[in-house]
Scaffold this motif. Structure first.
Motif, PDB file in Angstrom:
ATOM      1  N   GLN A   3       0.845  -1.187   0.000  1.00  0.00           N
ATOM      2  CA  GLN A   3       0.000   0.000   0.000  1.00  0.00           C
ATOM      3  C   GLN A   3       0.881   1.238   0.000  1.00  0.00           C
ATOM      4  N   ASP A  52      -7.572  -0.801  -2.628  1.00  0.00           N
ATOM      5  CA  ASP A  52      -6.575  -1.852  -2.419  1.00  0.00           C
ATOM      6  C   ASP A  52      -5.179  -1.499  -2.918  1.00  0.00           C
ATOM      7  N   ASN A 100     -10.340  -3.099   4.289  1.00  0.00           N
ATOM      8  CA  ASN A 100      -9.568  -2.475   5.360  1.00  0.00           C
ATOM      9  C   ASN A 100      -8.255  -1.896   4.837  1.00  0.00           C
ATOM     10  N   GLU A 102      -4.286  -0.931   6.173  1.00  0.00           N
ATOM     11  CA  GLU A 102      -3.322  -1.156   7.246  1.00  0.00           C
ATOM     12  C   GLU A 102      -2.640   0.155   7.621  1.00  0.00           C
ATOM     13  N   ASN A 262      -6.311  -7.989  19.167  1.00  0.00           N
ATOM     14  CA  ASN A 262      -6.097  -6.913  18.190  1.00  0.00           C
ATOM     15  C   ASN A 262      -5.968  -5.542  18.854  1.00  0.00           C
ATOM     16  N   LYS A 267       0.506  -2.537  14.309  1.00  0.00           N
ATOM     17  CA  LYS A 267      -0.155  -2.231  13.041  1.00  0.00           C
ATOM     18  C   LYS A 267      -1.546  -2.829  13.065  1.00  0.00           C
ATOM     19  N   GLN A 269      -5.633  -3.117  11.134  1.00  0.00           N
ATOM     20  CA  GLN A 269      -6.463  -3.017   9.942  1.00  0.00           C
ATOM     21  C   GLN A 269      -7.687  -2.174  10.284  1.00  0.00           C
ATOM     22  N   THR A 270      -7.901  -1.123   9.520  1.00  0.00           N
ATOM     23  CA  THR A 270      -9.037  -0.243   9.804  1.00  0.00           C
ATOM     24  C   THR A 270      -9.899  -0.059   8.566  1.00  0.00           C
TER      25      THR A 270
END
Length: 405
Positions: A3, A52, A100, A102, A262, A267, A269-270
């Motif tokens: 990303q 993505d 999501n 990162e 989590n 790090k 994932q949102t």
């Protein structure tokens, strides 16, 4: 998949009342080349530029060198007033249906926002007292029967194991351990695990004191519950905060993927999300006004399509007040804003609400951010001290927003 991140500092653009206004815009600058211009608005958050592939992160900066606006402290300050909590839903949007992104834990703006709002609501609930209600209990009773006998479980757990004096029963019990409280307790356990890993929250003594105030109230409540057990909470006028608190509890659990491990990852994932800083500034200013004027200030006075930020009716002031999250007012003005607030001050309904006779001019006030010379509160200030030179009876007050390194 790799990303690519582009971090963008917060910049000033005009934001109207249109809820469909984009959080950012991307425009191609040259038709023949792949050169684009990106403009952000009054929103902070993270979102996909190209799904993505490339994500955009907008930090809560307001002309600050190496510092960010402490939106957590702003939110917590606003929520000290109970009637402000009902306005919070308009502050943020989460795109749960999108992939999501990162990010680093320190870049996470959504979780502390949800946590502060959740704790503030729980404090109100605990102050009133947790709601008691009837709930189903299944127990393996010794030498007695209560409610309905569960034949299948009694055979499996008792008769086949030669426990002839035991009977599995299902019955109703009245108390604190109902489904709603158990869901709140479960979300609170996630918050407890999360707090030590987010210094902006742990360094805030008010937030830590709030958690310490809430936690003992849930001592006798179990945290064991499945989300599908609560489809809809029954509304209760006295316990009106429960509905929104349950909604937030579900969002917090969903935010961590229903996995408590989590909460401590570097790090995360949102989902893409946006927080409206302009609206937050309105609520922050409202909180400071209420600190001084209490119920003498009314928020979002609505009249035939017009929505005023605040109406102030006190012994010393009768004013129409507007909050503008704009730096222009530090050394200048914005004529369109002043025309807007002046128009509000001509409404018959406003004259009636402020009990002012026709023919008298109603004072107008613009509240704006000012990090260098702004006020930290409005308790001991003359709201008419700074008149905007080009106008009669139109004033401005700058607020210094809390910030963090």
């Amino acid at each position: 998949m790799t990303q690519n991140f582009y971090e963008v500092t917060f910049t000033k653009t005009h934001r109207g009342r249109d809820a469909s206004l984009p959080c950012f815009t991307v425009k191609k600058t040259k038709e023949s080349e792949n050169i684009y211009n990106l403009t952000t608005g009054y929103f902070i958050g993270v979102d996909w530029l190209d799904s993505d592939k490339t994500a955009l992160y907008v930090a809560p900066k307001l002309n600050l060198e190496n510092k960010e606006v402490d939106f957590v402290k702003m939110l917590f300050s606003s929520l000290r007033h109970v009637d402000v909590t009902k306005e919070i839903d308009e502050l943020f949007e989460v795109k749960w249906d999108q992939p999501n992104i990162e990010i680093e834990q320190k870049q996470d703006l959504l979780t502390p926002f949800l946590v502060v709002e959740f704790l503030s609501l729980l404090k109100i609930i605990v102050r009133k007292g947790l709601k008691k209600s009837y709930y189903k209990v299944e127990k393996n009773l010794h030498s007695k029967v209560k409610g309905k006998i569960l034949i299948g479980k009694s055979i499996k757990h008792n008769i086949l194991q030669n426990k002839n004096l035991h009977t599995y029963c299902s019955y109703d019990e009245f108390g604190l351990n109902n489904k709603e409280n158990r869901l709140l307790k479960k979300a609170l356990s996630f918050v407890k695990r999360y707090l030590p890993n987010y210094t902006q929250l742990t360094d805030n003594k008010e937030i830590q004191n709030t958690f310490n105030y809430i936690n003992p109230a849930f001592h006798n409540v179990s945290g064991e519950i499945e989300l599908n057990e609560i489809k809809q909470s029954k509304k209760n006028a006295f316990y009106k905060e429960y509905e929104h608190a349950i909604h937030l509890a579900k969002l917090i659990l969903k935010r961590f993927g229903y996995n408590i491990s989590n909460t401590v990852k570097d790090k995360i994932q949102t989902p893409p999300f946006w927080i409206d800083m302009s609206k937050l500034f309105e609520l922050y200013a409202l909180g400071l006004l209420k600190d001084r004027f209490h119920n003498q200030v009314k928020f979002q006075h609505k009249y035939y399509g017009n929505e005023l930020d605040y109406l102030l009716k006190s012994d010393n002031y009768r004013m129409v007040i507007d909050a503008k999250y704009k730096l222009k007012y530090i050394s200048g003005k914005h004529d369109e804003d002043i025309r807007q607030v002046s128009g509000y001050a001509r409404l018959r309904n406003v004259y009636k609400a402020l009990e002012i006779e026709q023919g008298n001019i109603i004072d107008c006030l613009i509240i704006h951010p000012d990090q260098d010379n702004g006020l930290e509160d409005l308790k001991d200030v003359d709201l008419k001290e700074k008149e905007i030179p080009q106008y009669f009876d139109v004033y401005k007050v700058g607020l210094k927003l809390p910030h963090t390194n």
